[in-house]
Design a protein around this motif. Sequence first.
Motif, mmCIF file in Angstrom:
data_model
loop_
_atom_site.group_PDB
_atom_site.id
_atom_site.type_symbol
_atom_site.label_atom_id
_atom_site.label_comp_id
_atom_site.label_asym_id
_atom_site.label_seq_id
_atom_site.Cartn_x
_atom_site.Cartn_y
_atom_site.Cartn_z
ATOM 1 N N ALA A 167 -4.700 -2.382 -14.613
ATOM 2 C CA ALA A 167 -3.933 -1.463 -13.692
ATOM 3 C C ALA A 167 -4.709 -0.160 -13.758
ATOM 4 N N LEU A 168 -5.220 0.230 -14.962
ATOM 5 C CA LEU A 168 -5.932 1.450 -15.003
ATOM 6 C C LEU A 168 -7.542 1.176 -14.649
ATOM 7 N N ARG A 169 -7.970 0.063 -14.766
ATOM 8 C CA ARG A 169 -9.252 -0.166 -14.454
ATOM 9 C C ARG A 169 -9.184 -0.109 -12.667
ATOM 10 N N LEU A 170 -8.243 -0.693 -11.895
ATOM 11 C CA LEU A 170 -8.100 -0.694 -10.430
ATOM 12 C C LEU A 170 -7.644 0.496 -10.040
ATOM 13 N N ARG A 171 -6.873 1.378 -10.623
ATOM 14 C CA ARG A 171 -6.107 2.417 -10.245
ATOM 15 C C ARG A 171 -5.165 1.969 -9.411
ATOM 16 N N ASN A 172 -4.250 1.023 -9.839
ATOM 17 C CA ASN A 172 -3.500 0.317 -9.113
ATOM 18 C C ASN A 172 -1.861 0.728 -9.581
ATOM 19 N N ILE A 173 -1.221 1.834 -8.970
ATOM 20 C CA ILE A 173 0.036 2.105 -9.303
ATOM 21 C C ILE A 173 1.032 1.240 -9.284
ATOM 22 N N GLN A 209 0.883 -1.853 -9.806
ATOM 23 C CA GLN A 209 0.724 -2.733 -10.843
ATOM 24 C C GLN A 209 1.489 -2.014 -12.197
ATOM 25 N N LEU A 210 1.210 -0.537 -12.158
ATOM 26 C CA LEU A 210 1.905 0.078 -13.374
ATOM 27 C C LEU A 210 3.483 0.173 -13.363
ATOM 28 N N ILE A 211 3.896 0.203 -12.109
ATOM 29 C CA ILE A 211 5.140 -0.157 -11.953
ATOM 30 C C ILE A 211 5.906 -1.390 -12.312
ATOM 31 N N GLY A 212 5.056 -2.517 -11.995
ATOM 32 C CA GLY A 212 5.167 -3.745 -12.429
ATOM 33 C C GLY A 212 5.424 -3.937 -13.959
ATOM 34 N N ILE A 213 4.416 -3.196 -14.508
ATOM 35 C CA ILE A 213 4.392 -3.212 -15.992
ATOM 36 C C ILE A 213 5.743 -2.615 -16.403
ATOM 37 N N LEU A 214 6.203 -1.336 -15.825
ATOM 38 C CA LEU A 214 7.577 -0.847 -16.373
ATOM 39 C C LEU A 214 8.657 -1.716 -16.340
ATOM 40 N N LEU A 215 8.735 -2.472 -15.264
ATOM 41 C CA LEU A 215 9.815 -3.678 -14.940
ATOM 42 C C LEU A 215 9.705 -4.564 -16.131
ATOM 43 N N PHE A 216 8.249 -5.131 -16.256
ATOM 44 C CA PHE A 216 8.110 -6.145 -17.236
ATOM 45 C C PHE A 216 8.546 -5.740 -18.504
ATOM 46 N N HIS A 217 8.470 -4.455 -18.958
ATOM 47 C CA HIS A 217 8.656 -3.988 -20.472
ATOM 48 C C HIS A 217 10.278 -3.769 -20.338
ATOM 49 N N LEU A 255 -0.130 9.317 -14.148
ATOM 50 C CA LEU A 255 -0.969 8.517 -13.611
ATOM 51 C C LEU A 255 -0.877 8.307 -12.349
ATOM 52 N N TYR A 256 0.335 8.496 -11.496
ATOM 53 C CA TYR A 256 0.729 8.411 -10.230
ATOM 54 C C TYR A 256 0.034 9.754 -9.499
ATOM 55 N N SER A 257 -0.023 10.922 -9.983
ATOM 56 C CA SER A 257 -0.597 11.975 -9.365
ATOM 57 C C SER A 257 -2.278 11.614 -9.374
ATOM 58 N N GLU A 258 -2.665 11.313 -10.643
ATOM 59 C CA GLU A 258 -3.813 10.953 -10.757
ATOM 60 C C GLU A 258 -4.753 9.994 -9.985
ATOM 61 N N PHE A 259 -3.899 8.903 -9.734
ATOM 62 C CA PHE A 259 -4.361 7.764 -8.861
ATOM 63 C C PHE A 259 -4.251 7.774 -7.221
ATOM 64 N N GLY A 260 -3.522 8.821 -6.954
ATOM 65 C CA GLY A 260 -3.198 9.138 -5.502
ATOM 66 C C GLY A 260 -4.490 9.298 -4.616
ATOM 67 N N TRP A 261 -5.559 9.739 -5.399
ATOM 68 C CA TRP A 261 -6.838 9.900 -4.523
ATOM 69 C C TRP A 261 -7.533 8.774 -4.445
ATOM 70 N N ALA A 262 -7.213 7.645 -5.534
ATOM 71 C CA ALA A 262 -8.178 6.633 -5.453
ATOM 72 C C ALA A 262 -8.114 5.738 -4.211
#
Length: 353
Positions: A72-78, A80-88, A156-163
């Motif tokens: 998710a960090l490699r792809l800057r995919n927010i 997928q990060l939310i999906g990880i939160l749900l998975f956790h 990370l949401y703020s950081e990846f908004g530009w990507a």
Amino acid sequence: MPVERLLATRAQRAFILTITIQAIVVLTMVAITFRKVEVKVNFHAPQYKTLPCYLALFALAEVFELLMALDALRLRNIIQLIGILLFHMALIVFAAIQIHQTESALLGGNDCTNHFNLINCPGPGSLWSSVKPFLIVVPVVIAAAWFLMMFWIKELYSEFGWAIFHVVGANPKMKIMYQWYQIMLCLIKFDFFFFVGVTMQLLIVVLARNSAEFGVTIAAIPVVLVLLALCATAVQREIKWLMTVSLVMMLAASSYLYKLVRIYEPASRDMYVTTRASLTIFTIVAFILLFATFAVGLRCFADFDRGLQASKVNGGSYTPVVTKMELFGGNMSQTQGGAYTGGSALQPRISIE
């Protein structure tokens, strides 16, 4: 605002570190529990097989979560990060359920009024009392990590908004189509975990190795993995015939829900007594994810040949870019690397969400 390299920012490093430390602590607790039980009981007995399954599932889950986080960090995919939160969050529930399932496996409804033993009866000095604290620590640690992860994902949401702008440009329709594509890939990855989780529980806990169902379950593993890989390729490369085959196979794979009938029907319910709760949850979640993947797949299919393919193929490649903003003049210009071939040139006075 430049797009940073992988793990170049504090939020990215802290996010990965949180998951890594949590995984080490959790796996240590599970391994200690497994070892304490292993020296006391015979894991070949059906009622005790839930413990090896517990260890295997958490090992798979922690490795999967760490790889998903890095991806998710490699792809800057927010998304997928939310999906990880749900998975956790699902891991917290699963860890809590395992406390009850382990208790059922060790105690098993034994009558300890007239005969007491340290293995199959509760009480001071018993096997259950020695492993219970380690089992309780697991959901507590996972929950604590979940709150930390929420904090870092907010940054990370703020950081990846530009990507995403660099991938699809300023067109809102392209942005929506690309987000559906990201959701599709995220669902395919979670389909993989839950299918493997259900299969692992069946193979370790329930099925006899000389049974026909065992062979069919083994044979289904490579078939489903190939299906998921082909589906991901089809949606990325916009291969219509392959996407059609993948969607039809998803409908066929949904028949796996019949396992729920096997879990609860009188003829076979005793086989699943120690893993009924976790198997039920895994099977239902796997079915819901598969149905959601089918529905999102139809949505992505409708977006084929609408100019998004180049962004799908090149969107996962990020290198830092040099950006210059003329704040007072109202103009914005950029020097853009070759990695963002799916993007479009900036126009004056563009507002970026």
